[in-house]
Design a protein around this motif. Sequence first.
Motif, mmCIF file in Angstrom:
data_model
loop_
_atom_site.group_PDB
_atom_site.id
_atom_site.type_symbol
_atom_site.label_atom_id
_atom_site.label_comp_id
_atom_site.label_asym_id
_atom_site.label_seq_id
_atom_site.Cartn_x
_atom_site.Cartn_y
_atom_site.Cartn_z
ATOM 1 N N LEU A 327 0.832 -1.205 0.000
ATOM 2 C CA LEU A 327 0.000 0.000 0.000
ATOM 3 C C LEU A 327 0.867 1.257 0.000
ATOM 4 C CD1 LEU A 327 -2.809 -1.033 2.539
ATOM 5 C CD2 LEU A 327 -2.986 -0.843 0.038
ATOM 6 N N THR A 328 2.012 1.210 0.694
ATOM 7 C CA THR A 328 2.923 2.369 0.729
ATOM 8 C C THR A 328 3.474 2.661 -0.658
ATOM 9 O OG1 THR A 328 3.542 1.890 3.018
ATOM 10 C CG2 THR A 328 5.031 3.298 1.736
ATOM 11 N N SER A 331 0.637 3.952 -2.973
ATOM 12 C CA SER A 331 0.191 5.312 -2.664
ATOM 13 C C SER A 331 1.213 6.353 -3.101
ATOM 14 C CB SER A 331 -0.079 5.439 -1.162
ATOM 15 O OG SER A 331 -1.043 4.505 -0.728
ATOM 16 N N VAL A 334 1.388 6.618 -6.915
ATOM 17 C CA VAL A 334 0.252 7.392 -7.429
ATOM 18 C C VAL A 334 0.474 8.881 -7.173
ATOM 19 C CG1 VAL A 334 -2.204 7.877 -7.102
ATOM 20 C CG2 VAL A 334 -1.405 5.510 -7.248
ATOM 21 N N LEU A 335 0.937 9.216 -5.962
ATOM 22 C CA LEU A 335 1.228 10.608 -5.624
ATOM 23 C C LEU A 335 2.318 11.164 -6.533
ATOM 24 C CD1 LEU A 335 0.581 12.874 -3.532
ATOM 25 C CD2 LEU A 335 2.497 11.992 -2.178
#
Length: 410
Positions: A327-328, A331, A334-335
């Motif tokens: 997930l890190t 995320s 994507v950022l």
Amino acid sequence: MRQTAGTSALIAAVTAAGALFLVFEIRTALSPFLIYAVLAFLLHPLRTNPMIDRLFWGVTILFGAWVFSELSGLLTPFLIALVLAYLFEPLMNALLARKIPRVLSALLITFFGVGGIVLVGVLLTPEITRQIAAIGALIPLLPDYFERFLSWIFSFDVFSWLSLDVESVKLRVLTALNEQLNNIGVLVTNFTQTLWKSIPKVITTITTIILLPFLTFWFLNDFNRFSDTVSRILDKKPASGVRKYITMAGGIFNQYIRGQLIVMLIEMTLYSTIFSIIGINYSLLLGLLSGAALWLPYIGISTAIALTSLVISLGSNPAEQFLWAGLTYLSIQVLEVFFMVPKIVGGKVQLNPIILFLSIFSFGYFFGIAGILISIPVSAFLIALVREQLYPENASIIEQSPASAGRSRP
């Protein structure tokens, strides 16, 4: 007139023959500096001819490359200080806009900027060194781990249905793995021995670190004069034709270097902090590697994810850590893709993936690590030159729209 022309030609031929004989006799005393001085003396009066002018600049470029290669060790602190001054120039302009004197602005940036970088490096180096050594100690454990992993993979019924010789496949994979691990061990040993023999280089590095603050201060203080001098040189007739290419390259390198460094620092901080909260071992080192992976798109992040997965799989709570680490990465990627790179780096250095991989491998093959680091901005600049030659009618549009300058044409 004919007699005068013939006499001149004869004198020129005799002079040339004498010069060649003289060069042959003193060949052991020749140096690139002396050769360049003679060529510049002979070519400079004839530079009204376009071919002679190009020949003069070609010889000058070759001489500059020789000087740089000979003085690379001596020039290292000056080059690093110049790069730091270039990176901090926007901050310098912001301080000057607030009516802070240039000398005081340069002093503040040197103290807090360069001093902060050195301080962080000094504080983090021992921990990074410890984590590198700890990860190196995991290498002997890898064969047993992969053997268990392969046993789990080959336990599925699909391999029985395919009538594969599972034990033979496992043996071949483990043999190849052991060979690679042995090669890694030899590389580590050779690296340690080389590092031990490089004590003079370490002393030179310490001297460079000591000189950096002073050199950076003076470069910052005189950066406007340096820029004005370069601008005046480009305004001269011989160099005026390359001004637009210098401006184009400056815009691309400005966006890429400053933007990439800012995004990398943000990602390093995010990865290291989150990995530490999750409880992943060697979170600082893995976070730094994951953030620095931005410099090598696709290849860097894939390597960082593989190393992080290996460390997690050898830990005490792999299932939960795999979930949170995945997930890190998702995320932050994507950022990075939808916010940080478009807003901070811009679109001038976006390349087609095929061109990107080709540039990384080609520059790495010919120029090593340094070539890999500069492969993307240099390739972006070359692509911009090709676009301008192929689509001159869109040159002004490309220059005005940073986002469009990085998109590939069909």
